[in-house]
Design a protein around this motif. Structure first.
Motif, PDB file in Angstrom:
ATOM      1  N   ALA A  99       0.978  -1.411   0.241  1.00 62.19           N
ATOM      2  CA  ALA A  99       0.311  -0.104  -0.118  1.00 62.19           C
ATOM      3  C   ALA A  99       0.443   1.087  -0.312  1.00 62.19           C
ATOM      4  N   THR A 100      -0.312   1.965  -0.592  1.00 62.09           N
ATOM      5  CA  THR A 100       1.057   3.266  -0.772  1.00 62.09           C
ATOM      6  C   THR A 100       0.721   4.566   0.164  1.00 62.09           C
ATOM      7  N   PHE A 101       0.054   4.606   0.861  1.00 61.79           N
ATOM      8  CA  PHE A 101      -0.308   5.357   1.862  1.00 61.79           C
ATOM      9  C   PHE A 101      -1.115   4.399   2.918  1.00 61.79           C
ATOM     10  N   VAL A 102      -0.244   4.375   4.228  1.00 56.36           N
ATOM     11  CA  VAL A 102      -1.038   4.252   5.221  1.00 56.36           C
ATOM     12  C   VAL A 102      -0.895   4.649   6.630  1.00 56.36           C
ATOM     13  N   ALA A 103      -2.651   4.807   7.286  1.00 47.97           N
ATOM     14  CA  ALA A 103      -3.321   5.510   8.012  1.00 47.97           C
ATOM     15  C   ALA A 103      -3.453   4.678   9.246  1.00 47.97           C
ATOM     16  N   ARG A 104      -3.585   5.466  10.489  1.00 43.90           N
ATOM     17  CA  ARG A 104      -4.674   4.959  11.326  1.00 43.90           C
ATOM     18  C   ARG A 104      -5.258   6.530  12.171  1.00 43.90           C
ATOM     19  N   ALA A 105      -6.920   6.467  12.205  1.00 42.47           N
ATOM     20  CA  ALA A 105      -7.300   7.014  12.830  1.00 42.47           C
ATOM     21  C   ALA A 105      -8.227   7.022  14.298  1.00 42.47           C
ATOM     22  N   LEU A 131       1.175  11.150  15.607  1.00 38.56           N
ATOM     23  CA  LEU A 131       2.661  11.041  14.696  1.00 38.56           C
ATOM     24  C   LEU A 131       2.996  12.460  14.001  1.00 38.56           C
ATOM     25  N   ASP A 132       2.291  12.885  13.469  1.00 37.63           N
ATOM     26  CA  ASP A 132       2.711  14.631  12.783  1.00 37.63           C
ATOM     27  C   ASP A 132       3.158  15.496  14.428  1.00 37.63           C
ATOM     28  N   GLU A 133       3.423  14.854  15.058  1.00 37.34           N
ATOM     29  CA  GLU A 133       3.775  15.650  16.788  1.00 37.34           C
ATOM     30  C   GLU A 133       5.048  15.336  16.734  1.00 37.34           C
ATOM     31  N   THR A 134       5.528  13.667  15.642  1.00 35.20           N
ATOM     32  CA  THR A 134       7.240  13.546  16.301  1.00 35.20           C
ATOM     33  C   THR A 134       7.939  14.024  15.494  1.00 35.20           C
ATOM     34  N   LYS A 165      10.675   2.737   9.344  1.00 34.90           N
ATOM     35  CA  LYS A 165       9.870   3.506  10.278  1.00 34.90           C
ATOM     36  C   LYS A 165       8.729   3.269  10.693  1.00 34.90           C
ATOM     37  N   ALA A 166       8.216   2.808   9.060  1.00 32.92           N
ATOM     38  CA  ALA A 166       6.435   2.923   9.423  1.00 32.92           C
ATOM     39  C   ALA A 166       6.429   1.451  10.053  1.00 32.92           C
ATOM     40  N   TYR A 167       7.383   0.693   9.032  1.00 29.61           N
ATOM     41  CA  TYR A 167       6.913  -1.302   9.947  1.00 29.61           C
ATOM     42  C   TYR A 167       6.729  -0.504  11.590  1.00 29.61           C
ATOM     43  N   GLU A 168       7.866   0.298  11.912  1.00 25.80           N
ATOM     44  CA  GLU A 168       8.569  -0.034  13.685  1.00 25.80           C
ATOM     45  C   GLU A 168       7.301   0.452  13.585  1.00 25.80           C
ATOM     46  N   LYS A 169       6.647   1.660  13.535  1.00 30.38           N
ATOM     47  CA  LYS A 169       5.598   2.529  13.912  1.00 30.38           C
ATOM     48  C   LYS A 169       4.011   1.352  14.389  1.00 30.38           C
ATOM     49  N   ALA A 170       4.377   1.259  13.425  1.00 31.87           N
ATOM     50  CA  ALA A 170       2.561  -0.086  12.991  1.00 31.87           C
ATOM     51  C   ALA A 170       2.790  -1.594  14.080  1.00 31.87           C
ATOM     52  N   ARG A 171       3.915  -1.626  14.882  1.00 26.71           N
ATOM     53  CA  ARG A 171       4.451  -2.797  15.591  1.00 26.71           C
ATOM     54  C   ARG A 171       4.223  -2.155  17.186  1.00 26.71           C
ATOM     55  N   GLU A 172       4.045  -0.672  17.073  1.00 27.45           N
ATOM     56  CA  GLU A 172       4.221   0.046  18.684  1.00 27.45           C
ATOM     57  C   GLU A 172       2.854   0.052  18.756  1.00 27.45           C
ATOM     58  N   TRP A 173       2.197  -0.749  20.580  1.00 32.87           N
ATOM     59  CA  TRP A 173       1.350  -1.494  20.726  1.00 32.87           C
ATOM     60  C   TRP A 173       1.264  -1.886  22.279  1.00 32.87           C
ATOM     61  N   GLY A 174       0.010  -0.604  22.459  1.00 27.55           N
ATOM     62  CA  GLY A 174       0.484  -1.267  24.227  1.00 27.55           C
ATOM     63  C   GLY A 174      -0.508   0.061  24.663  1.00 27.55           C
ATOM     64  N   ASP A 175       0.795   0.439  24.824  1.00 28.15           N
ATOM     65  CA  ASP A 175       0.663   1.984  26.552  1.00 28.15           C
ATOM     66  C   ASP A 175       0.237   3.367  25.268  1.00 28.15           C
ATOM     67  N   LYS A 176       1.507   2.987  24.435  1.00 29.31           N
ATOM     68  CA  LYS A 176       1.430   3.540  23.881  1.00 29.31           C
ATOM     69  C   LYS A 176       0.924   3.295  21.803  1.00 29.31           C
ATOM     70  N   ILE A 177      -0.181   4.387  21.330  1.00 28.24           N
ATOM     71  CA  ILE A 177      -0.731   3.325  19.713  1.00 28.24           C
ATOM     72  C   ILE A 177      -0.553   5.182  19.235  1.00 28.24           C
ATOM     73  N   PRO A 178      -0.002   5.318  18.122  1.00 25.81           N
ATOM     74  CA  PRO A 178       0.403   6.054  17.187  1.00 25.81           C
ATOM     75  C   PRO A 178      -0.444   5.544  16.133  1.00 25.81           C
ATOM     76  N   THR A 179      -0.968   7.379  15.800  1.00 18.40           N
ATOM     77  CA  THR A 179      -2.186   7.652  14.840  1.00 18.40           C
ATOM     78  C   THR A 179      -1.382   9.220  14.606  1.00 18.40           C
ATOM     79  N   GLY A 180      -2.359   8.746  12.451  1.00 18.54           N
ATOM     80  CA  GLY A 180      -1.644   9.750  11.810  1.00 18.54           C
ATOM     81  C   GLY A 180      -1.695   8.923  10.289  1.00 18.54           C
ATOM     82  N   VAL A 181      -0.090   9.346   9.223  1.00 20.87           N
ATOM     83  CA  VAL A 181      -0.103   9.084   8.572  1.00 20.87           C
ATOM     84  C   VAL A 181       1.206   7.799   8.500  1.00 20.87           C
ATOM     85  N   LEU A 182       1.626   7.147   8.602  1.00 22.28           N
ATOM     86  CA  LEU A 182       2.380   6.026   9.059  1.00 22.28           C
ATOM     87  C   LEU A 182       3.364   5.907   7.878  1.00 22.28           C
TER      88      LEU A 182
END
Lengths: 283, 579
Positions: free
Chosen positions: A163-169, A218-221, A230-247
Motif C-alpha cells: 500500500a502506498t498510503f497507510v494511516a491510522r485514525a 505521529l505528526d507531532e513527532t 520506520k513506518a513498520y516499526e510504528k505499525a508494531r507499536e502497541w500497548g501503552d502508546k499507540i501512534p495515529t496519523g500517516v505511518l
C-alpha cells in the motif's frame, strides 16, 4: 463548491448511539466537501457489517455489496471511470476475514481508491463475535474462554502488501480523522485508513477511554512517513502508546497507468470493430 | 477412405507438439475449402503421457470428430500400438483402418496388417537435415500426409509460414522439411486413390472459446475479469491476446470471487464486462451471481464445464454443471441460462447474452463445455454487425428518479455513477424503489413482496423474447431425442444414421435452458419415445424438463470424460426404440 450538507442522506443511520461510525460518516462527508468533490462524482462501496450500511446514509452513488468483496468492486469502478472518487468502506470483520485476499491484492495494484476500515475489533451486526482484530484472550459469544488467535495487524499487513498510503485514525478525534481521510483521497494510489471505532455495545475492552489514554499523533513527532522501515516499526507499536496519523506515504505508479487499455478510461472506449484483419486470423 | 471425408489423427506425448501439428493439419483442410471438425485428446500434464488430435474433413458439413480413422500420424511407439489395436478404444474412438505414418526407427510393435498399411517415413532423419529442433519431424509428417491426400503443397507451406512468422529461417526450414516429407511419401507409397473435393473457398476455422470471445467483442464487451481454469482458459487467452487489437481490458485477478465482483463493479459503472471460469471457479462465484440478481446489475458469466466433481478430470468434457448453474446463489431471483451447441452459435449467442443481461438487468450464465470450448470447427461466414441494446439508462437529472421503480415489466432505469441528480444506493439487502434498505430497522413485508415481484416480472418479460426451440428432422418423427450443448453434432449424425435405416427419429435441441420455451410441450406430443442424451451421469436436463414441464423419457448418458461418437450413440438410440 460543495458543503458537508450536500452529502447528507435522507435515511437516518441505525447505528447504536455513540457508535464510532457516526464520526466516520461526518469525516468522510467533511473531507469530500473540503476537497470540493460533488456527490454525483462520489461512489461509496461497502461490504457487510454495521459500518457497511454507510452508503445508505450518504448522498452519493452507493454500492452496498456482499461480505468482504468491496475492494474488487471499488477497483473496477475506478478503472471504468477514473473521474469518480471511489471510497471503499467496511469493517474489520468484512475486510480482514473474507476480504483479506482482496485487501492484499488491491494494495499491490495501487489503484487510486481510498479504503477506510471502521475497526471495532468485534463483529457487531451479528451481535458480538470475535473478529480478526479482536485481542488475544477477549471473551465474546464465539470465544467464551477467550480469543485464542493473535490479532491481525492491518498496518503491517497493508505495508507488506505494498500500500502506498497507510494511516491510522481514531473515531474519538474527528478532526484528525477528517484530515487523514482527506489526505487519503488526495493520495494518488491505494490509500488505506484504519480507524479505531469503538463498538459501544459489544466491545467492552477497546473503548473510547482505552484509546484516549493511549493514542498519540505521529505528526507531532519527527516520524518520516517516507521511511518504510520506520513506518513498520510504528505499525508494531502497541500497548501503552499507540501512534495515529500517516505511518507511510510514497508515490508509485498506479495499475491504471501501467495497463495500455486502461490509459483511456474504459467508459470512453468506443465499441470495438471486428475488422477483416481480425477475422483473417481465423482463416 | 469412405464417402467424401477423411479422418486424420496425430498422436504423441505431451510436449511433442501434437496440438500445433493438429491445428496446422486442420488448416490444410479449411484452407482447401473443406468442412473441418477437430478433437483434442489430452491430459493435465505438460510433458509425457499420451495425447492425440483428430481432424475430420469433408466437402459435406461435418458436425463432430466422427467415427473411423483413415490416417494415423504417430510420434511414438505407444501411439502406434494404441491407435491400431481394435481392442483399445479410448472413450469410443475408432482404431485405424487405413495408413499409419511414423518414424522409420520405430520397430517391434504389434501389427494389424489386415486393417493397417504401415508407411514408415524417416521423419527425424529428414527433419535433422534442416534443423536440430526435434519437432521438425512433425512438419515432415504433415508433408507426408499432404502428399498422401494430394493436397496442394503451397497451401501447407503458407500455413507453416503463418505459424512461424513469415519467411524467416525457421519457417523456411520447416517448409523444406515438409516438402521433402511430401515427396518422400508420394515417391515411396503413392497417393490415395480417393480424392477429396478441394476448393479455393477458404473457410474460417476457430475453437468455441475463440468464437465466444469474438462474439463478446461483437456484443460490446469492454472488460473481462477471470482466473485461469481449464477449459475456460481458451476464452481468457483469446481475449488476453487480443486485448489491444480488440480494445478489451483483461485482468486476471487473485481469485474467481474477485473476478466476478470486478465484473459486477465494471457493469455497474457503465461498461459491458464479464467473467469466465469452469465449474470449480463458478462454485466460488455463486454468491455474487445472486448479488447481480438482487442489485439488478447486468452480468454475463462464461462457464465452460469439465468433468467433475471437484478437480475431476481437468482436460475432459462433461455436461455436469447445469444444476449447479441453475441453483447458483441463495434465494429466488431472475437469471438466464444459455447453452450454445456449436462454434458458430458460440459466437452469435455470446453477443446476445450481453444484450439480454443489460436489457433485463440480470445475470446471464453462458454454459458451454470443454468439447465446444476447445475443439475447432469451420464456419462459412461470421456476421460482425450487431445492434447493441443497453436497455433502460436514465437521462441526467431525470425527475423523481427511483432506481428500482416498480414498473409493469419489472425493468427500471439504471443510473450510472457520475450522472448528475441521480444519486442513489444499490443494495444487496432487500430494498425499496429508491434503493433504501427494507431489511434492517423496520422489515416491511409489503415492500418485500413488491420488490420480489418487481425482479421476477423481468423473467416473464424475457420469456416473450425466447426464440422457438430448434429442432432437427422432427416433422415426421415418431420418436424424439432431446439434447443440449455440444452433443448436437454427434446426436444429429446418429439420427442421420438411423434415418438411413428408415427409422423416423427427430431431435429437440435446447439452447435456452432457463427459462425454457414451453413449445417443447407441443414438440414431444404424440412421440412414441422421448430420449434424453446427456454428457453426465444423472440426466440433469431431464430433471430440469421434468420439473418445468412434466416431460420425461429414456436417458442415454456418457460420463467417461469423452464426448459422444455418432455410431455408438445411434446403436443406443436404436436399442431403446426397438425395445
Amino acid at each position: 463548491m460543495t458543503t458537508i450538507s450536500d452529502f447528507k442522506g435522507t435515511v437516518k443511520p441505525d447505528w447504536c448511539p455513540g457508535c464510532g461510525n457516526f464520526a466516520q460518516l461526518t469525516a468522510i462527508s467533511g473531507a469530500l466537501a473540503e476537497l470540493g468533490i460533488e456527490p454525483k462524482d462520489t461512489t461509496v462501496v461497502s461490504g457487510i457489517g454495521c459500518s457497511s450500511n454507510l452508503p445508505e446514509y450518504i448522498r452519493a452513488y452507493g454500492f452496498h455489496g456482499i461480505h468482504g468483496r468491496l475492494l474488487p468492486v471499488a477497483t473496477a469502478i475506478k478503472w471504468v471511470n477514473p473521474k469518480l472518487t471511489v471510497i471503499g468502506y467496511g469493517g474489520d470483520g468484512d475486510g480482514f476475514n473474507e476480504g483479506t485476499q482482496h485487501f492484499f491484492h488491491a494494495a499491490r495494484r495501487n489503484t487510486d481508491i481510498t479504503y477506510i476500515v471502521s475497526d471495532n475489533q468485534i463483529f457487531g451486526l451479528t451481535t458480538g463475535q470475535a473478529s480478526p482484530t479482536s485481542e488475544m484472550g477477549m471473551k465474546t459469544k464465539t470465544t467464551p474462554d477467550g480469543n485464542l488467535e493473535t490479532p491481525l495487524d492491518p498496518m503491517t499487513f497493508a505495508l507488506t502488501a505494498g500500500a502506498t498510503f497507510v494511516a491510522r485514525a481514531f473515531s474519538g478525534d474527528v478532526k484528525q480523522l477528517q484530515t487523514l481521510i482527506k489526505k487519503g483521497i488526495q493520495h494518488k494510489g491505494f490509500s488505506f485508513v484504519d480507524v479505531f471505532s469503538p463498538c459501544v455495545t459489544f466491545n467492552k475492552t477497546n473503548t473510547y477511554d482505552f484509546f484516549r489514554k493511549r493514542v498519540y499523533k505521529l505528526d507531532e513527532t519527527n516520524h518520516d512517513p517516507k521511511d518504510f522501515y520506520k513506518a513498520y516499526e510504528k505499525a508494531r507499536e502497541w500497548g501503552d502508546k499507540i501512534p495515529t496519523g500517516v505511518l507511510y506515504e510514497v508515490e508509485a505508479s498506479r495499475y491504471e497507468e501501467r495497463d495500455e487499455v486502461l490509459k483511456t478510461p474504459l467508459i470512453d472506449h468506443p465499441v470495438a470493430k471486428i475488422t477483416p484483419e481480425i477475422l483473417n486470423e481465423f482463416v | 477412405m469412405n464417402k467424401s471425408e477423411i479422418i486424420v489423427r496425430i498422436a504423441g506425448a505431451a510436449g511433442d507438439g501434437v496440438q500445433s501439428a493438429g491445428l496446422i493439419m486442420a488448416k490444410v483442410f479449411s484452407r482447401n475449402g473443406l468442412h473441418t471438425s477437430t478433437y483434442n485428446y489430452y491430459q493435465s500434464i505438460i510433458r509425457g503421457g499420451q495425447s492425440w488430435y483428430q481432424i475430420r474433413a469433408s466437402s459435406e458439413k461435418v458436425k463432430n470428430q466422427g467415427d473411423g480413422l483413415d490416417v494415423l500420424v504417430t510420434l511414438n511407439k505407444d501411439g502406434l500400438e494404441r491407435h491400431t489395436n481394435p481392442e483399445i478404444n479410448e472413450g469410443g474412438a475408432s482404431s485405424l483402418n487405413g495408413i499409419a505414418i511414423y518414424d522409420k526407427s520405430l520397430t517391434g510393435f504389434k501389427e494389424f496388417k489386415d486393417r493397417v498399411k504401415y508407411c514408415p517415413v524417416p521423419l527425424s532423419e529428414i527433419g535433422q537435415k534442416y534443423s536440430k529442433n526435434p519437432l521438425l519431424k512433425n512438419t515432415v509428417a504433415l508433408g507426408a500426409v499432404c502428399g498422401y491426400i494430394s493436397a496442394d503443397f503451397e497451401v501447407l507451406a503458407d500455413i507453416i509460414r503463418d505459424q512461424f512468422g513469415g519467411k524467416g529461417e525457421i519457417a523456411e526450414q520447416n517448409v523444406k522439411a515438409a516438402k521433402e516429407g511430401y515427396e518422400y511419401f508420394v515417391n515411396t507409397y503413392g497417393k490415395a486413390d480417393k480424392k477429396l473435393q478441394y476448393s479455393k473457398k477458404r473457410k474460417y476455422l476457430l475453437a468455441g472459446g475463440d468464437a465466444a470471445g469474438l462474439g463478446a467483442v461483437r456484443g460490446g464487451l469492454k472488460a473481462f475479469f477471470g482466473y485461469p481454469m481449464t477449459p475456460a482458459s481458451s476464452f481468457l487467452h483469446f481475449l488476453a491476446q487480443h486485448s489491444k487489437s480488440l480494445d478489451v481490458f483483461v485482468k486476471v485477478t487473485e481469485d474467481e470471487i474477485s473476478a466476478i465482483n470486478m465484473a459486477i463493479g465494471a457493469n455497474y459503472a457503465g461498461v459491458r464486462a464479464m467473467t469466465g471460469t469452469s465449474g470449480g471457479g463458478f462454485a466460488l462465484m455463486t454468491e455474487a451471481v445472486g448479488m447481480s440478481g438482487m442489485m439488478e446489475v447486468p452480468l454475463v458469466v462464461y462457464e465452460a464445464q469439465r468433468a467433475g466433481p471437484s478437480t475431476g478430470l481437468p482436460t475432459k468434457t462433461e455436461q455436469g454443471d447445469l444444476l449447479q448453474v441453475l441453483g447458483a446463489s441463495q434465494g429466488d431471483f431472475p437469471k438466464v441460462i444459455l447453452a450454445p451447441r456449436n462454434v458458430e452459435e458460440a459466437y452469435y449467442m455470446m453477443s446476445e447474452a450481453l444484450n439480454i443481461a443489460e436489457i433485463y438487468q440480470l445475470p446471464v450464465l453462458y454454459l458451454t463445455d470443454l468439447y465446444l470450448a476447445e475443439h475447432y470447427e469451420t464456419v462459412d461466414n461470421l456476421d460482425t454487425s450487431f445492434q447493441i441494446n443497453t436497455g433502460k439508462i436514465a437521462k441526467d437529472g431525470m425527475e423523481n428518479y427511483r432506481r428500482y421503480e416498480f414498473t409493469s415489466d419489472g425493468i427500471s432505469f439504471r443510473a450510472l455513477p457520475g450522472q448528475p441528480g441521480l444519486m442513489h444506493n444499490e443494495d444487496s439487502d432487500e430494498h425499496d424503489e429508491k434503493g433504501d434498505v427494507v431489511s434492517d430497522a423496520v422489515t416491511d413485508p409489503y415492500l418485500r413482496k413488491l420488490a420480489m415481484e418487481k425482479r421476477m416480472k423481468k423473467i416473464d418479460e424475457y420469456i416473450k423474447s425466447i426464440p422457438p426451440t430448434p429442432t432437427y428432422m422432427i416433422k415426421d418423427a415418431e420418436s424424439v431425442v432431446i439434447q443440449w450443448g455440444s452433443t448436437q453434432g454427434a446426436v444429429e449424425e446418429a439420427v442421420d444414421i438411423l434415418r438411413g435405416k428408415g427409422m423416423k427419429v427427430g431431435i429437440i435441441e435446447i439452447t435456452h435452458l432457463y427459462p425454457m420455451n414451453s413449445d417443447i410441450l407441443q414438440l414431444v406430443k404424440g412421440k412414441k419415445h422421448v430420449i434424453f442424451v446427456e454428457n453426465n451421469y444423472t440426466g440433469q436436463l431431464r430433471r430440469l424438463i421434468m420439473s418445468e414441464f412434466g416431460i420425461t423419457g429414456d436417458l442415454i448418458v456418457k460420463y467417461d470424460g469423452e464426448s459422444f461418437y455418432p455410431g455408438k450413440l445411434s446403436e443406443e438410440i436404436e436399442a431403446i426404440i426397438r425395445r
